[in-house]
Design a protein around this motif. Sequence first.
Motif, PDB file in Angstrom:
ATOM      1  N   PRO A   4       0.842  -1.198   0.000  1.00  0.00           N
ATOM      2  CA  PRO A   4       0.000   0.000   0.000  1.00  0.00           C
ATOM      3  C   PRO A   4       0.877   1.247   0.000  1.00  0.00           C
ATOM      4  CG  PRO A   4       0.111  -0.902   2.212  1.00  0.00           C
ATOM      5  CD  PRO A   4       0.926  -1.812   1.314  1.00  0.00           C
ATOM      6  N   GLY A   5       0.287   2.327  -0.398  1.00  0.00           N
ATOM      7  CA  GLY A   5       1.019   3.575  -0.597  1.00  0.00           C
ATOM      8  C   GLY A   5       1.662   3.583  -1.965  1.00  0.00           C
ATOM      9  N   LEU A   6       2.088   4.737  -2.386  1.00  0.00           N
ATOM     10  CA  LEU A   6       2.686   4.917  -3.698  1.00  0.00           C
ATOM     11  C   LEU A   6       4.042   4.212  -3.734  1.00  0.00           C
ATOM     12  CD1 LEU A   6       2.807   8.222  -5.677  1.00  0.00           C
ATOM     13  CD2 LEU A   6       4.768   6.713  -5.562  1.00  0.00           C
ATOM     14  N   VAL A   7       4.129   3.151  -4.532  1.00  0.00           N
ATOM     15  CA  VAL A   7       5.388   2.408  -4.652  1.00  0.00           C
ATOM     16  C   VAL A   7       5.897   2.372  -6.085  1.00  0.00           C
ATOM     17  CG1 VAL A   7       4.890   0.970  -2.646  1.00  0.00           C
ATOM     18  CG2 VAL A   7       4.317   0.132  -4.939  1.00  0.00           C
ATOM     19  N   GLY A   8       5.134   2.934  -7.016  1.00  0.00           N
ATOM     20  CA  GLY A   8       5.566   2.928  -8.398  1.00  0.00           C
ATOM     21  C   GLY A   8       4.551   3.576  -9.302  1.00  0.00           C
ATOM     22  N   CYS A   9       4.876   3.562 -10.583  1.00  0.00           N
ATOM     23  CA  CYS A   9       3.947   4.103 -11.582  1.00  0.00           C
ATOM     24  C   CYS A   9       4.207   3.439 -12.918  1.00  0.00           C
ATOM     25  CB  CYS A   9       4.082   5.620 -11.703  1.00  0.00           C
ATOM     26  SG  CYS A   9       5.623   6.161 -12.465  1.00  0.00           S
ATOM     27  N   LEU A  10       3.226   3.574 -13.777  1.00  0.00           N
ATOM     28  CA  LEU A  10       3.309   3.054 -15.132  1.00  0.00           C
ATOM     29  C   LEU A  10       2.474   3.963 -16.017  1.00  0.00           C
ATOM     30  CD1 LEU A  10       3.208  -0.423 -16.493  1.00  0.00           C
ATOM     31  CD2 LEU A  10       1.226   0.961 -16.991  1.00  0.00           C
ATOM     32  N   ALA A  11       3.067   4.430 -17.095  1.00  0.00           N
ATOM     33  CA  ALA A  11       2.326   5.224 -18.071  1.00  0.00           C
ATOM     34  C   ALA A  11       2.261   4.426 -19.367  1.00  0.00           C
ATOM     35  CB  ALA A  11       3.000   6.570 -18.302  1.00  0.00           C
ATOM     36  N   LEU A  12       1.069   4.288 -19.886  1.00  0.00           N
ATOM     37  CA  LEU A  12       0.826   3.566 -21.132  1.00  0.00           C
ATOM     38  C   LEU A  12      -0.030   4.487 -21.990  1.00  0.00           C
ATOM     39  CD1 LEU A  12       1.516   0.771 -22.298  1.00  0.00           C
ATOM     40  CD2 LEU A  12      -0.638  -0.048 -21.384  1.00  0.00           C
ATOM     41  N   ALA A  13       0.591   5.062 -23.018  1.00  0.00           N
ATOM     42  CA  ALA A  13      -0.061   6.103 -23.803  1.00  0.00           C
ATOM     43  C   ALA A  13      -0.078   5.731 -25.281  1.00  0.00           C
ATOM     44  CB  ALA A  13       0.696   7.428 -23.622  1.00  0.00           C
ATOM     45  N   PRO A  14      -1.012   6.315 -26.032  1.00  0.00           N
ATOM     46  CA  PRO A  14      -0.994   6.096 -27.479  1.00  0.00           C
ATOM     47  C   PRO A  14       0.349   6.547 -28.055  1.00  0.00           C
ATOM     48  CG  PRO A  14      -3.012   7.200 -26.811  1.00  0.00           C
ATOM     49  CD  PRO A  14      -2.108   7.194 -25.617  1.00  0.00           C
TER      50      PRO A  14
END
Length: 159
Positions: A63-73
């Motif tokens: 729990p809590g912010l541990v990462g991110c992922l951006a998937l864009a056109p």
Amino acid sequence: MSTAAPAWTLRPATAADLEPLAELRAAAMRPDLERLGRYDGQRVRQRLRDAYRPEHTSVIDAPGLVGCLALAPDERPGTLLLEHFYLRPELHGRGLGTAVLRAALERADAAGLAVRLNVLNGSPARRLYERHGFALESEDPVDVFLHRPARPLSGKAAS
């Protein structure tokens, strides 16, 4: 000590996530950038600030912010660009990146879309991507560009 991936969820990113994600990016990328002689803490944070698009970004909560992922056109029709995929360094090697990547690729497959990305040359993350079907497109002294073609979803046999 257990090396199992922690329980996680994805939530849509917001403008308020920008600075915590910039700090996370700096921590996650520091070892590879230092190895390449290219670490500049201000620059690594600013590059995320300049490219941040919360509408295409998910925050990994575990729990809590541990990462991110951006998937864009992507600029290429029928293709998504996987960018800004970072985890807290202490979570590397525990299966979390694999689980999040698998979920993202399943969404791309369901939409019939290819995925491409770039990773720093020599980064251990390249092995993760190659295990998930990414292949070399091109490389330069700093970046390796990988591509995964669209994959039809395997349908279950009708009963």
